[in-house]
Design a protein around this motif. Structure first.
Motif, PDB file in Angstrom:
ATOM      1  N   LEU A  48      48.864  33.696  36.327  1.00  0.00           N
ATOM      2  CA  LEU A  48      49.055  35.013  35.729  1.00  0.00           C
ATOM      3  C   LEU A  48      47.809  35.867  35.912  1.00  0.00           C
ATOM      4  O   LEU A  48      47.904  37.101  35.997  1.00  0.00           O
ATOM      5  CB  LEU A  48      49.385  34.862  34.238  1.00  0.00           C
ATOM      6  N   GLY A  49      46.644  35.243  35.993  1.00  0.00           N
ATOM      7  CA  GLY A  49      45.405  35.989  36.168  1.00  0.00           C
ATOM      8  C   GLY A  49      45.405  36.845  37.419  1.00  0.00           C
ATOM      9  O   GLY A  49      44.844  37.956  37.428  1.00  0.00           O
ATOM     10  N   ILE A  50      46.030  36.373  38.491  1.00  0.00           N
ATOM     11  CA  ILE A  50      46.076  37.138  39.743  1.00  0.00           C
ATOM     12  C   ILE A  50      46.870  38.420  39.552  1.00  0.00           C
ATOM     13  O   ILE A  50      46.461  39.502  40.001  1.00  0.00           O
ATOM     14  CB  ILE A  50      46.684  36.269  40.868  1.00  0.00           C
ATOM     15  N   LEU A  51      47.993  38.337  38.847  1.00  0.00           N
ATOM     16  CA  LEU A  51      48.820  39.522  38.607  1.00  0.00           C
ATOM     17  C   LEU A  51      48.120  40.489  37.656  1.00  0.00           C
ATOM     18  O   LEU A  51      48.187  41.715  37.845  1.00  0.00           O
ATOM     19  CB  LEU A  51      50.183  39.114  38.042  1.00  0.00           C
ATOM     20  N   LEU A  52      47.436  39.946  36.643  1.00  0.00           N
ATOM     21  CA  LEU A  52      46.698  40.808  35.714  1.00  0.00           C
ATOM     22  C   LEU A  52      45.575  41.534  36.453  1.00  0.00           C
ATOM     23  O   LEU A  52      45.351  42.735  36.244  1.00  0.00           O
ATOM     24  CB  LEU A  52      46.120  39.972  34.571  1.00  0.00           C
ATOM     25  N   GLY A  53      44.866  40.819  37.319  1.00  0.00           N
ATOM     26  CA  GLY A  53      43.809  41.459  38.086  1.00  0.00           C
ATOM     27  C   GLY A  53      44.344  42.582  38.954  1.00  0.00           C
ATOM     28  O   GLY A  53      43.702  43.631  39.107  1.00  0.00           O
ATOM     29  N   HIS A  54      45.532  42.389  39.525  1.00  0.00           N
ATOM     30  CA  HIS A  54      46.139  43.400  40.397  1.00  0.00           C
ATOM     31  C   HIS A  54      46.507  44.663  39.620  1.00  0.00           C
ATOM     32  O   HIS A  54      46.132  45.775  40.033  1.00  0.00           O
ATOM     33  CB  HIS A  54      47.386  42.804  41.067  1.00  0.00           C
ATOM     34  N   VAL A  55      47.212  44.518  38.501  1.00  0.00           N
ATOM     35  CA  VAL A  55      47.643  45.722  37.778  1.00  0.00           C
ATOM     36  C   VAL A  55      46.474  46.435  37.102  1.00  0.00           C
ATOM     37  O   VAL A  55      46.465  47.665  37.000  1.00  0.00           O
ATOM     38  CB  VAL A  55      48.749  45.398  36.733  1.00  0.00           C
ATOM     39  N   PHE A  56      45.458  45.686  36.686  1.00  0.00           N
ATOM     40  CA  PHE A  56      44.309  46.343  36.067  1.00  0.00           C
ATOM     41  C   PHE A  56      43.429  47.031  37.107  1.00  0.00           C
ATOM     42  O   PHE A  56      42.731  48.000  36.794  1.00  0.00           O
ATOM     43  CB  PHE A  56      43.511  45.354  35.217  1.00  0.00           C
ATOM     44  N   GLN A  65      41.926  52.495  38.971  1.00  0.00           N
ATOM     45  CA  GLN A  65      41.979  53.575  39.961  1.00  0.00           C
ATOM     46  C   GLN A  65      42.588  54.841  39.357  1.00  0.00           C
ATOM     47  O   GLN A  65      42.096  55.956  39.575  1.00  0.00           O
ATOM     48  CB  GLN A  65      42.790  53.129  41.180  1.00  0.00           C
ATOM     49  N   ARG A  66      43.640  54.673  38.575  1.00  0.00           N
ATOM     50  CA  ARG A  66      44.287  55.842  37.964  1.00  0.00           C
ATOM     51  C   ARG A  66      43.379  56.463  36.902  1.00  0.00           C
ATOM     52  O   ARG A  66      43.361  57.684  36.739  1.00  0.00           O
ATOM     53  CB  ARG A  66      45.641  55.432  37.380  1.00  0.00           C
ATOM     54  N   THR A  67      42.650  55.626  36.187  1.00  0.00           N
ATOM     55  CA  THR A  67      41.721  56.144  35.184  1.00  0.00           C
ATOM     56  C   THR A  67      40.607  56.937  35.851  1.00  0.00           C
ATOM     57  O   THR A  67      40.193  57.997  35.352  1.00  0.00           O
ATOM     58  CB  THR A  67      41.128  54.984  34.356  1.00  0.00           C
ATOM     59  N   GLN A  68      40.104  56.461  36.986  1.00  0.00           N
ATOM     60  CA  GLN A  68      39.068  57.179  37.714  1.00  0.00           C
ATOM     61  C   GLN A  68      39.570  58.522  38.238  1.00  0.00           C
ATOM     62  O   GLN A  68      38.766  59.428  38.505  1.00  0.00           O
ATOM     63  CB  GLN A  68      38.571  56.316  38.883  1.00  0.00           C
ATOM     64  N   MET A  92      38.524  43.333  34.111  1.00  0.00           N
ATOM     65  CA  MET A  92      39.739  42.650  34.568  1.00  0.00           C
ATOM     66  C   MET A  92      40.147  43.016  35.991  1.00  0.00           C
ATOM     67  O   MET A  92      40.818  42.233  36.669  1.00  0.00           O
ATOM     68  CB  MET A  92      40.920  42.984  33.634  1.00  0.00           C
ATOM     69  N   ALA A  93      39.751  44.193  36.468  1.00  0.00           N
ATOM     70  CA  ALA A  93      40.265  44.714  37.738  1.00  0.00           C
ATOM     71  C   ALA A  93      39.948  43.798  38.908  1.00  0.00           C
ATOM     72  O   ALA A  93      38.792  43.458  39.166  1.00  0.00           O
ATOM     73  CB  ALA A  93      39.685  46.102  37.993  1.00  0.00           C
ATOM     74  N   GLY A  94      40.995  43.387  39.604  1.00  0.00           N
ATOM     75  CA  GLY A  94      40.846  42.629  40.831  1.00  0.00           C
ATOM     76  C   GLY A  94      40.483  41.165  40.661  1.00  0.00           C
ATOM     77  O   GLY A  94      40.413  40.426  41.645  1.00  0.00           O
ATOM     78  N   LEU A  95      40.238  40.731  39.445  1.00  0.00           N
ATOM     79  CA  LEU A  95      39.822  39.349  39.217  1.00  0.00           C
ATOM     80  C   LEU A  95      41.019  38.488  38.814  1.00  0.00           C
ATOM     81  O   LEU A  95      41.881  38.918  38.061  1.00  0.00           O
ATOM     82  CB  LEU A  95      38.750  39.294  38.125  1.00  0.00           C
ATOM     83  N   GLY A  96      41.069  37.267  39.298  1.00  0.00           N
ATOM     84  CA  GLY A  96      42.172  36.370  38.960  1.00  0.00           C
ATOM     85  C   GLY A  96      41.725  35.148  38.188  1.00  0.00           C
ATOM     86  O   GLY A  96      42.498  34.213  38.000  1.00  0.00           O
ATOM     87  N   ASN A  97      40.481  35.162  37.719  1.00  0.00           N
ATOM     88  CA  ASN A  97      39.928  34.000  37.032  1.00  0.00           C
ATOM     89  C   ASN A  97      40.449  33.925  35.602  1.00  0.00           C
ATOM     90  O   ASN A  97      40.128  34.776  34.769  1.00  0.00           O
ATOM     91  CB  ASN A  97      38.400  34.084  37.037  1.00  0.00           C
ATOM     92  N   GLU A  98      41.243  32.916  35.298  1.00  0.00           N
ATOM     93  CA  GLU A  98      41.817  32.783  33.950  1.00  0.00           C
ATOM     94  C   GLU A  98      40.741  32.607  32.889  1.00  0.00           C
ATOM     95  O   GLU A  98      40.928  33.030  31.735  1.00  0.00           O
ATOM     96  CB  GLU A  98      42.771  31.583  33.906  1.00  0.00           C
ATOM     97  N   ALA A  99      39.627  31.992  33.240  1.00  0.00           N
ATOM     98  CA  ALA A  99      38.575  31.725  32.261  1.00  0.00           C
ATOM     99  C   ALA A  99      37.985  33.007  31.688  1.00  0.00           C
ATOM    100  O   ALA A  99      37.330  32.988  30.647  1.00  0.00           O
ATOM    101  CB  ALA A  99      37.469  30.889  32.890  1.00  0.00           C
ATOM    102  N   LEU A 100      38.219  34.135  32.366  1.00  0.00           N
ATOM    103  CA  LEU A 100      37.738  35.415  31.861  1.00  0.00           C
ATOM    104  C   LEU A 100      38.480  35.850  30.607  1.00  0.00           C
ATOM    105  O   LEU A 100      37.892  36.438  29.696  1.00  0.00           O
ATOM    106  CB  LEU A 100      37.887  36.486  32.950  1.00  0.00           C
ATOM    107  N   PHE A 101      39.791  35.549  30.542  1.00  0.00           N
ATOM    108  CA  PHE A 101      40.594  36.088  29.438  1.00  0.00           C
ATOM    109  C   PHE A 101      41.366  35.033  28.651  1.00  0.00           C
ATOM    110  O   PHE A 101      41.913  35.326  27.582  1.00  0.00           O
ATOM    111  CB  PHE A 101      41.597  37.119  29.974  1.00  0.00           C
ATOM    112  N   PHE A 102      41.416  33.779  29.153  1.00  0.00           N
ATOM    113  CA  PHE A 102      42.210  32.758  28.483  1.00  0.00           C
ATOM    114  C   PHE A 102      41.329  31.571  28.122  1.00  0.00           C
ATOM    115  O   PHE A 102      40.660  31.004  28.990  1.00  0.00           O
ATOM    116  CB  PHE A 102      43.370  32.296  29.371  1.00  0.00           C
ATOM    117  N   PRO A 103      41.328  31.153  26.845  1.00  0.00           N
ATOM    118  CA  PRO A 103      40.419  30.087  26.415  1.00  0.00           C
ATOM    119  C   PRO A 103      40.880  28.709  26.861  1.00  0.00           C
ATOM    120  O   PRO A 103      42.039  28.503  27.231  1.00  0.00           O
ATOM    121  CB  PRO A 103      40.475  30.199  24.889  1.00  0.00           C
ATOM    122  N   SER A 104      39.972  27.761  26.801  1.00  0.00           N
ATOM    123  CA  SER A 104      40.337  26.365  27.053  1.00  0.00           C
ATOM    124  C   SER A 104      41.269  25.879  25.942  1.00  0.00           C
ATOM    125  O   SER A 104      41.070  26.190  24.770  1.00  0.00           O
ATOM    126  CB  SER A 104      39.082  25.497  27.075  1.00  0.00           C
TER     127      SER A 104
END
Length: 430
Positions: free
Chosen positions: A235-243, A248-251, A374-386
C-alpha cells in the motif's frame, strides 16, 4: 409611513422575543441536571460476538424482500449495539431492555456547559402489537403519546425522502412480538419499496461537493493508470504515488489538506471498497463503472491490515474519529465468535494508524509537510508501525482470561503500546 415602520419593527421584535422565550422554556423543560441512565459499557460489549448473526439477518432481509420474513433480535444483541453507540460517542450513555409487555430504551447525553442543565435524557417504548405501536416518548420533562411521536417521525422521514417510503415500510411490519430475552418482527414483502428507493433521483451536489467529486476522480484516474504487478503490492507504493500528485497540485496553488483528503478517499475506493464512492458522487466515468485494483495491497505483508488501514482512514474522513475507533474495535469483538478470526490487536493497530494518518494528512497545519514526507516514497516504515509481538487470535474465552473485559488495565496497556509505536514514527510527530 414612519409610524407603520415603527409598528413593523415592534412586531418583529416582539415575535423574536416570544420565540426566544419559547426556546428557553423548552430547554428548561428538556435539559436536566442528572442522567437517567449510567450503563456498564464493558458489560454491554461483552456480547458483541453475537451481533454477526443479526447482520446476516439484515443482509438477507433485502435479498429476500419478495417474501414474508421474520427478524429476531436478542437482548444481548440490542445491548451490544447500544454499547457500540456509546463507544463511538463517549458522552452518550444508553440502555436497551425487553419484557413481555414492552421494549424500551433510555439515553442520556452529557451536554457542553450551558445555563439550563448537564444532560439531555430521552426514553422511548415499543409495545407488542399487530404492526408497529410506540408507547410514551419522553424528552426530559416533556412526554409525548407514542401515536403522535410515531406520526411526526414518519412525516419527517417521508418529507426528507420526498416519498411515503418510511410510512409504507412501517405498514409492512405485520407484527412485533416481545419476550424477556428477544424481539421477533414479522415483515411483509417490500420489494416494491426497494425498487422505489433505488429509483429516487440522486440529490444534486453542491458546488463544494462537486469540486470534491472532481478531485477524487482525478486521483482515482491516476491510480487506474498505474501499472500493477500480478502479485500483491505494498500500500505504501500507492500512497507515495497519490501524495506525489497531491504535492504537485499543491505547488500549483491547490489547498494541501483538501488534496490529501481526495487522495485518501480515491485510494480507499480503488484498493479498499468501491462502495465508498456512494459518499462522493458519480465516479464511474465513460465506462459506466469504477475500475478498481486488479491485485491486492498489503501492509506488513498482510492483505487484511491494508484494508483495516484504508477503511479506518476513509471512515475517519466521512465521520468522527470516535466512530472510526468504535467500529474497528467492535469488529474485533465480533471476531471472537467461534467462526471469527479472533480478536486482534494487530488489526486494531492498523485501524488506529489509518485514523491518525487521515487526521494529520487533512489538518491544515500539517497537511503540506505530510505531502512532502509521503510523496513518491513507498517505505511502509515511514507511516506504519511494527506489529511484531502484538497479540491476536483470541476467542471469547481466551480474551476474557487474559483481559477480563474492554477497558481493563491489561486491555488499556495493549492500546497504549500501539499508540506508543505510532507516536514514534517521524511522520506523526510533525
Amino acid at each position: 409611513m414612519i409610524k407603520a415602520s415603527k409598528w413593523l419593527v415592534f412586531g418583529l421584535g416582539t415575535t423574536i422575543l416570544v420565540m426566544l422565550m419559547v426556546a428557553g422554556l423548552t430547554l428548561f423543560l428538556v435539559v436536566e441536571d442528572k442522567p437517567w441512565v449510567q450503563e456498564d459499557l464493558a458489560g454491554q460489549l461483552e456480547h458483541a460476538d453475537e451481533v454477526q448473526p443479526l447482520l446476516q439477518q439484515l443482509t438477507g432481509l433485502l435479498k429476500r424482500s419478495r417474501y414474508q420474513q421474520f427478524v429476531q433480535l436478542s437482548r444481548p444483541q440490542l445491548q451490544s449495539l447500544a454499547g457500540l453507540a456509546q463507544r463511538a460517542a463517549p458522552k452518550l450513555q444508553g440502555q436497551i431492555g425487553l419484557s413481555n409487555e414492552l421494549g424500551w430504551m433510555v439515553w442520556s447525553y452529557h451536554l457542553p456547559g450551558n445555563p439550563f442543565g448537564e444532560y439531555l435524557n430521552v426514553s422511548a417504548e415499543l409495545l407488542p402489537s399487530e404492526g408497529v405501536k410506540l408507547g410514551t416518548l419522553k424528552i426530559g420533562g416533556i412526554s409525548l403519546p407514542g401515536e403522535r411521536a410515531q406520526a411526526a417521525l414518519l412525516w419527517l422521514l417521508d418529507w426528507k425522502l420526498g416519498e411515503t417510503l418510511a410510512s409504507d415500510f412501517v405498514q409492512r411490519i405485520q407484527q412485533v412480538h416481545l419476550s424477556e430475552d428477544r424481539m421477533l418482527v414479522r415483515v411483509a414483502p417490500f420489494d416494491d419499496l426497494v425498487a422505489k428507493l433505488k429509483a429516487l433521483p440522486k440529490s444534486n451536489l453542491s458546488e463544494a461537493d462537486e469540486l470534491r467529486r472532481q478531485r477524487v476522480q482525478y486521483y482515482l484516474a491516476e491510480l487506474q493508470q498505474m501499472p500493477m504487478p500480478k502479485s500483491d503490492i505494498s500500500l505504501g507504493i500507492l500512497l507515495g504515488h497519490v501524495f506525489d500528485k497531491a504535492r504537485q497540485r499543491t505547488q500549483s496553488g491547490a489547498v494541501a489538506s483538501v488534496e490529501n483528503e481526495a487522495a485518501i478517499m480515491a485510494l480507499a475506493i480503488f484498493a479498499g471498497s468501491h462502495r465508498f464512492s456512494h459518499f462522493i458522487g458519480d465516479l464511474s466515468g465513460e465506462s459506466g463503472k469504477i475500475q478498481t485494483i486488479s491485485t491486492h495491497t498489503t501492509l506488513a505483508q498482510r492483505r487484511d491490515l491494508s484494508l483495516h488501514f484504508l477503511y479506518s482512514a476513509a471512515i475517519k474522513l466521512l465521520s468522527e474519529q470516535g466512530i472510526s475507533i468504535a467500529i474497528g474495535e467492535f469488529k474485533e469483538l465480533m471476531d471472537r465468535a467461534k467462526k471469527g478470526s479472533g480478536f486482534s490487536f494487530v488489526d486494531l493497530a492498523a485501524d488506529m494508524t489509518g485514523i491518525r494518518f487521515a487526521e494529520l494528512a487533512t489538518h491544515p497545519a500539517t497537511a503540506e509537510n505530510f505531502q512532502q514526507m509521503m510523496a513518491g516514497l513507498g517505505n511502509e516504515a515511514l507511516f506504519f508501525p511494527s506489529v511484531d509481538g502484538l497479540p491476536e487470535g483470541f476467542d471469547k474465552q481466551a480474551f476474557k482470561q487474559r483481559y477480563q473485559q474492554v477497558d481493563s488495565q491489561a486491555y488499556k496497556a495493549e492500546l497504549e503500546e500501539i499508540q506508543k509505536r505510532i507516536d514514534q514514527l517521524a511522520l506523526y510527530q510533525g
